[in-house]
Scaffold this motif. Structure first.
Motif, short mmCIF file in Angstrom:
data_model
loop_
_atom_site.label_atom_id
_atom_site.label_comp_id
_atom_site.label_asym_id
_atom_site.label_seq_id
_atom_site.Cartn_x
_atom_site.Cartn_y
_atom_site.Cartn_z
N ASP A 11 -11.52 -33.80 -28.25
CA ASP A 11 -12.86 -34.03 -28.82
C ASP A 11 -13.55 -35.20 -28.13
OD1 ASP A 11 -12.66 -31.97 -30.58
OD2 ASP A 11 -11.86 -33.19 -32.22
N GLN A 12 -12.76 -36.28 -27.88
CA GLN A 12 -13.36 -37.44 -27.20
C GLN A 12 -13.75 -37.10 -25.76
OE1 GLN A 12 -11.28 -41.13 -27.57
NE2 GLN A 12 -10.99 -40.87 -29.77
N ARG A 14 -14.63 -34.14 -24.71
CA ARG A 14 -15.85 -33.31 -24.82
C ARG A 14 -17.08 -34.18 -25.08
NH1 ARG A 14 -12.61 -30.00 -28.20
NH2 ARG A 14 -11.72 -28.35 -26.93
N GLU A 15 -16.91 -35.18 -25.99
CA GLU A 15 -18.04 -36.06 -26.33
C GLU A 15 -18.48 -36.86 -25.10
OE1 GLU A 15 -17.36 -38.51 -29.83
OE2 GLU A 15 -19.17 -39.70 -29.41
N ALA A 18 -20.21 -34.58 -22.64
CA ALA A 18 -21.54 -34.15 -23.08
C ALA A 18 -22.60 -35.22 -22.77
CB ALA A 18 -21.53 -33.85 -24.58
N LEU A 19 -22.18 -36.47 -22.61
CA LEU A 19 -23.13 -37.52 -22.25
C LEU A 19 -23.67 -37.34 -20.83
CD1 LEU A 19 -21.37 -40.78 -23.53
CD2 LEU A 19 -23.59 -39.92 -24.30
N LEU A 190 -13.29 -44.12 -25.05
CA LEU A 190 -14.68 -43.71 -25.28
C LEU A 190 -15.47 -44.81 -25.99
CD1 LEU A 190 -16.89 -41.54 -25.19
CD2 LEU A 190 -15.96 -40.61 -27.31
N LEU A 194 -19.19 -46.17 -25.10
CA LEU A 194 -20.31 -46.08 -26.04
C LEU A 194 -20.88 -47.46 -26.35
CD1 LEU A 194 -19.05 -43.29 -28.49
CD2 LEU A 194 -20.66 -43.09 -26.59
#
Ligand code: G3P
Length: 217
Positions: A11-12, A14-15, A18-19, A190, A194
């Motif tokens: 999930d991380q 993918r996140e 996606a950025l 991540l 962020l």
């Protein structure tokens, strides 16, 4: 400077992907274990899933500490996907394995690097990446960023092509300082990536613009 995310959490990954700023992924046995992945088949499947998310190098670490074992594992990992980079520990057999894999045209990441001497050996062996662990050096009471500075300087003086991949990133400031010092890559959780987004004046400015935009409708 390239951005890798240092996690095996899909999930991380993918996140981060996606950025639109993600260049690759690094994993290690601790990060894989944290995701509860067990058994060779599942481990290999997990690497393929990571490779299917991100279009860039994915470091998969060998578990063996002897030359034959490392090469056996490297052959299996390399066959999984063209983006797999073989992560090899900075030990005597690791250096031999890096030289062997480099000569076969296989990308490597020399991990667990804590000194300039180790970084010189990794470069001499032809490693694609060298991973100095700056957070763990900080934890021992020594400034880890000084090692990044030292390695970047040595590699520049001697024209070594090995890329400095700053690892064991603990915070956003580590990323900014690595950029200033000329690291080729940072691999970061991540959360630290962020963290680069935030500034209180940006938040205040957005609130004001949103409020004023409402006056115009
Ligand atoms: O992947 C290697 C490195 O980044 C590990 O970091 O936080 O376990 O010191 P850490």
């Amino acid at each position: 400077m390239k951005f890798f995310v240092d996690t095996a959490n899909l999930d991380q990954i993918r996140e981060a992907n996606a950025l639109g700023i993600l260049d690759g992924v690094t994993t290690n046995p601790s990060l894989m274990a944290k995701e509860g992945i067990k058994g060779t088949e599942n481990i290999l499947k997990h690497y393929v899933e990571i490779c299917n998310i991100v279009d860039g190098p994915v470091s998969a670490e060998v578990f063996s500490t002897d030359f034959d074992g490392m090469i056996r594992e490297a052959n299996v990992l390399t066959a999984l996907h063209p983006n797999i980079v073989i992560k090899v520990p900075m030990i005597k057999d690791g250096i031999k394995a890096i030289r062997y894999l480099t000569d076969k045209g296989i990308a490597t990441n020399c991990t667990l690097v804590f000194s300039a001497g180790q970084a010189i050996l990794a470069a001499k062996a032809g490693a694609t990446y060298v991973s100095p662990f700056i957070g763990r050096i900080d934890d021992s009471g020594v400034d880890g960023l000084q090692l990044i500075d030292q390695i970047v300087n040595i590699y520049n003086i001697h024209g070594f092509e090995t890329q400095v991949l700053a690892a064991s990133i603990r915070n956003t400031l580590h990323i900014i300082r690595c950029a200033e010092l000329g690291a080729d890559v940072v691999t970061s959780p991540l959360s630290s990536i962020l963290g680069l987004l935030y500034h209180p004046l940006t938040d205040l400015g957005i609130a004001k613009f949103v409020e004023d935009a409402k006056k115009m409708v």
